[in-house]
Design a protein around this motif. Structure first.
Motif, PDB file in Angstrom:
ATOM      1  N   ALA A  86       0.824  -1.211   0.000  1.00 41.51           N
ATOM      2  CA  ALA A  86       0.000   0.000   0.000  1.00 41.51           C
ATOM      3  C   ALA A  86       0.857   1.259   0.000  1.00 41.51           C
ATOM      4  O   ALA A  86       0.578   2.209  -0.746  1.00 41.51           O
ATOM      5  N   ASP A  87       1.882   1.270   0.822  1.00 39.23           N
ATOM      6  CA  ASP A  87       2.748   2.449   0.910  1.00 39.23           C
ATOM      7  C   ASP A  87       3.473   2.719  -0.403  1.00 39.23           C
ATOM      8  O   ASP A  87       3.679   3.882  -0.764  1.00 39.23           O
ATOM      9  N   ALA A  88       3.854   1.674  -1.113  1.00 38.41           N
ATOM     10  CA  ALA A  88       4.535   1.867  -2.396  1.00 38.41           C
ATOM     11  C   ALA A  88       3.619   2.598  -3.376  1.00 38.41           C
ATOM     12  O   ALA A  88       4.056   3.530  -4.065  1.00 38.41           O
ATOM     13  N   TYR A  89       2.354   2.215  -3.426  1.00 39.54           N
ATOM     14  CA  TYR A  89       1.402   2.898  -4.301  1.00 39.54           C
ATOM     15  C   TYR A  89       1.184   4.341  -3.857  1.00 39.54           C
ATOM     16  O   TYR A  89       1.209   5.268  -4.667  1.00 39.54           O
ATOM     17  N   ARG A  90       0.978   4.521  -2.568  1.00 39.05           N
ATOM     18  CA  ARG A  90       0.696   5.869  -2.047  1.00 39.05           C
ATOM     19  C   ARG A  90       1.892   6.790  -2.257  1.00 39.05           C
ATOM     20  O   ARG A  90       1.732   7.945  -2.669  1.00 39.05           O
ATOM     21  N   ASP A  91       3.085   6.301  -1.976  1.00 38.88           N
ATOM     22  CA  ASP A  91       4.290   7.116  -2.159  1.00 38.88           C
ATOM     23  C   ASP A  91       4.494   7.473  -3.624  1.00 38.88           C
ATOM     24  O   ASP A  91       4.859   8.605  -3.959  1.00 38.88           O
ATOM     25  N   TYR A 152      -8.494   5.974  -1.525  1.00 39.77           N
ATOM     26  CA  TYR A 152      -7.835   6.796  -0.505  1.00 39.77           C
ATOM     27  C   TYR A 152      -6.818   7.735  -1.148  1.00 39.77           C
ATOM     28  O   TYR A 152      -6.794   8.933  -0.863  1.00 39.77           O
ATOM     29  N   ILE A 153      -5.994   7.172  -2.024  1.00 37.29           N
ATOM     30  CA  ILE A 153      -4.955   7.964  -2.687  1.00 37.29           C
ATOM     31  C   ILE A 153      -5.577   9.101  -3.487  1.00 37.29           C
ATOM     32  O   ILE A 153      -5.097  10.239  -3.441  1.00 37.29           O
ATOM     33  N   SER A 154      -6.652   8.822  -4.187  1.00 34.83           N
ATOM     34  CA  SER A 154      -7.316   9.853  -5.002  1.00 34.83           C
ATOM     35  C   SER A 154      -7.930  10.941  -4.135  1.00 34.83           C
ATOM     36  O   SER A 154      -7.799  12.135  -4.439  1.00 34.83           O
ATOM     37  N   LEU A 155      -8.598  10.552  -3.065  1.00 29.45           N
ATOM     38  CA  LEU A 155      -9.191  11.540  -2.166  1.00 29.45           C
ATOM     39  C   LEU A 155      -8.124  12.377  -1.476  1.00 29.45           C
ATOM     40  O   LEU A 155      -8.267  13.594  -1.338  1.00 29.45           O
ATOM     41  N   GLU A 156      -7.044  11.730  -1.068  1.00 31.73           N
ATOM     42  CA  GLU A 156      -5.951  12.461  -0.418  1.00 31.73           C
ATOM     43  C   GLU A 156      -5.329  13.464  -1.388  1.00 31.73           C
ATOM     44  O   GLU A 156      -5.072  14.616  -1.026  1.00 31.73           O
ATOM     45  N   ALA A 157      -5.100  13.052  -2.628  1.00 34.50           N
ATOM     46  CA  ALA A 157      -4.510  13.935  -3.637  1.00 34.50           C
ATOM     47  C   ALA A 157      -5.409  15.134  -3.925  1.00 34.50           C
ATOM     48  O   ALA A 157      -4.920  16.230  -4.215  1.00 34.50           O
ATOM     49  N   ALA A 158      -6.713  14.942  -3.821  1.00 29.97           N
ATOM     50  CA  ALA A 158      -7.666  16.017  -4.077  1.00 29.97           C
ATOM     51  C   ALA A 158      -7.866  16.919  -2.857  1.00 29.97           C
ATOM     52  O   ALA A 158      -8.662  17.847  -2.910  1.00 29.97           O
ATOM     53  N   GLY A 159      -7.136  16.637  -1.773  1.00 27.26           N
ATOM     54  CA  GLY A 159      -7.258  17.456  -0.573  1.00 27.26           C
ATOM     55  C   GLY A 159      -8.427  17.075   0.309  1.00 27.26           C
ATOM     56  O   GLY A 159      -8.801  17.823   1.215  1.00 27.26           O
ATOM     57  N   GLY A 160      -9.001  15.900   0.069  1.00 28.28           N
ATOM     58  CA  GLY A 160     -10.187  15.482   0.796  1.00 28.28           C
ATOM     59  C   GLY A 160      -9.996  15.243   2.281  1.00 28.28           C
ATOM     60  O   GLY A 160     -10.973  15.194   3.018  1.00 28.28           O
ATOM     61  N   PHE A 161      -8.771  15.114   2.740  1.00 27.99           N
ATOM     62  CA  PHE A 161      -8.534  14.843   4.159  1.00 27.99           C
ATOM     63  C   PHE A 161      -7.854  16.019   4.862  1.00 27.99           C
ATOM     64  O   PHE A 161      -7.387  15.891   5.986  1.00 27.99           O
ATOM     65  N   SER A 162      -7.799  17.145   4.206  1.00 25.43           N
ATOM     66  CA  SER A 162      -7.061  18.285   4.764  1.00 25.43           C
ATOM     67  C   SER A 162      -7.909  19.159   5.682  1.00 25.43           C
ATOM     68  O   SER A 162      -7.403  20.125   6.234  1.00 25.43           O
ATOM     69  N   ALA A 165      -8.868  17.376  11.942  1.00 21.42           N
ATOM     70  CA  ALA A 165      -7.734  17.344  12.868  1.00 21.42           C
ATOM     71  C   ALA A 165      -7.041  15.982  12.887  1.00 21.42           C
ATOM     72  O   ALA A 165      -5.898  15.871  13.322  1.00 21.42           O
ATOM     73  N   VAL A 166      -7.721  14.945  12.421  1.00 21.88           N
ATOM     74  CA  VAL A 166      -7.127  13.610  12.410  1.00 21.88           C
ATOM     75  C   VAL A 166      -6.139  13.530  11.251  1.00 21.88           C
ATOM     76  O   VAL A 166      -6.477  13.806  10.101  1.00 21.88           O
ATOM     77  N   ASP A 167      -4.921  13.164  11.570  1.00 22.59           N
ATOM     78  CA  ASP A 167      -3.860  13.073  10.568  1.00 22.59           C
ATOM     79  C   ASP A 167      -4.168  11.980   9.550  1.00 22.59           C
ATOM     80  O   ASP A 167      -4.613  10.883   9.914  1.00 22.59           O
ATOM     81  N   ALA A 168      -3.937  12.280   8.279  1.00 20.45           N
ATOM     82  CA  ALA A 168      -4.207  11.315   7.201  1.00 20.45           C
ATOM     83  C   ALA A 168      -3.383  10.040   7.377  1.00 20.45           C
ATOM     84  O   ALA A 168      -3.857   8.946   7.037  1.00 20.45           O
ATOM     85  N   GLN A 169      -2.175  10.149   7.906  1.00 23.46           N
ATOM     86  CA  GLN A 169      -1.342   8.962   8.125  1.00 23.46           C
ATOM     87  C   GLN A 169      -1.969   8.038   9.163  1.00 23.46           C
ATOM     88  O   GLN A 169      -1.910   6.815   9.020  1.00 23.46           O
ATOM     89  N   GLN A 170      -2.593   8.631  10.191  1.00 22.62           N
ATOM     90  CA  GLN A 170      -3.268   7.802  11.199  1.00 22.62           C
ATOM     91  C   GLN A 170      -4.410   7.012  10.564  1.00 22.62           C
ATOM     92  O   GLN A 170      -4.597   5.833  10.862  1.00 22.62           O
ATOM     93  N   TRP A 174      -4.757   2.954  10.187  1.00 22.68           N
ATOM     94  CA  TRP A 174      -5.972   2.301  10.666  1.00 22.68           C
ATOM     95  C   TRP A 174      -6.579   1.432   9.570  1.00 22.68           C
ATOM     96  O   TRP A 174      -7.036   0.314   9.816  1.00 22.68           O
ATOM     97  N   ILE A 175      -6.578   1.940   8.357  1.00 19.85           N
ATOM     98  CA  ILE A 175      -7.105   1.182   7.217  1.00 19.85           C
ATOM     99  C   ILE A 175      -6.282  -0.083   6.986  1.00 19.85           C
ATOM    100  O   ILE A 175      -6.835  -1.165   6.781  1.00 19.85           O
ATOM    101  N   ILE A 176      -4.960   0.054   7.021  1.00 17.70           N
ATOM    102  CA  ILE A 176      -4.094  -1.122   6.832  1.00 17.70           C
ATOM    103  C   ILE A 176      -4.370  -2.152   7.930  1.00 17.70           C
ATOM    104  O   ILE A 176      -4.512  -3.353   7.648  1.00 17.70           O
TER     105      ILE A 176
END
Length: 192
Positions: A86-91, A152-162, A165-170, A174-176
């Motif tokens: 998962a991290d390889a794809y996200r990175d 997740y990657i698409s939503l994160e790239a679009a700023g969906g988690f910004s 207060a909960v950090d996107a990495q957390q 949790w998902i993993i």
């Protein structure tokens, strides 16, 4: 073209770089010609069309990403392998957003079956062997992982988690953990 030192491979790499800069949808033969300060027509000795360029970028990105995922998975199993996968794809998506988008280009069946996309599916299935899933659960799991990670990657790239207060990495961790627990349990329960 010799004067410009252009080759099909050099154009594909430059196209991939351009995709990361301006977005995969904006990549055309004309945009690539401007990058090299040459006439658009001069690139047609290397590329058939903008669609041909995009297909070649997609194949390049799939190969590049498959190599990174394979390296990340080496020697890992279980949750550790799931997280590395998962991290390889996200990175990759974070470092190369245009190339990542290119990996989602719909390819014709013959091109897809000869692409590194096959390696991606094989690596997902190899990862899932550690969870001892039989068919059709293994196929369901491959699709689930792709859907969850890409979503997740698409939503994160679009700023969906910004905007929280909960950090996107957390959330990612949790998902993993949740996917690992689900896969260890044998997958989703069957309905009667």
């Amino acid at each position: 073209m010799a004067r410009a030192g252009l080759s099909t491979q050099r154009l594909v790499v430059a196209g991939a770089e351009l995709a990361d800069e301006v977005g995969f949808d904006q990549v055309t033969v004309a945009a690539l010609a401007r990058r090299f300060s040459v006439q658009t027509a001069s690139l047609y000795s290397h590329l058939k069309s903008s669609q041909d360029l995009k297909t070649r970028i997609a194949l390049y990105a799939l190969e590049e990403l498959a190599d990174l995922v394979a390296d990340a998975l080496a020697g890992r199993a279980g949750r550790d392998a799931l997280a590395a996968f998962a991290d390889a794809y996200r990175d990759y998506a974070a470092r190369h957003p245009g190339r990542y988008d290119a990996t989602r280009l719909r390819l014709d069946a013959a091109t897809a079956s000869a692409s590194a996309g096959v390696r991606h599916a094989q690596m997902a299935r190899a990862l899932l062997r550690g969870y001892d899933l039989a068919e059709p659960e293994q196929t369901h799991a491959v699709r689930m992982l792709g859907s969850v990670f890409h979503g997740y990657i698409s939503l994160e790239a679009a700023g969906g988690f910004s905007h929280t207060a909960v950090d996107a990495q957390q959330s990612w961790d949790w998902i993993i953990d949740s996917l690992d627990a689900l896969l260890r349990s044998g997958g989703a329960p069957r309905t009667p």
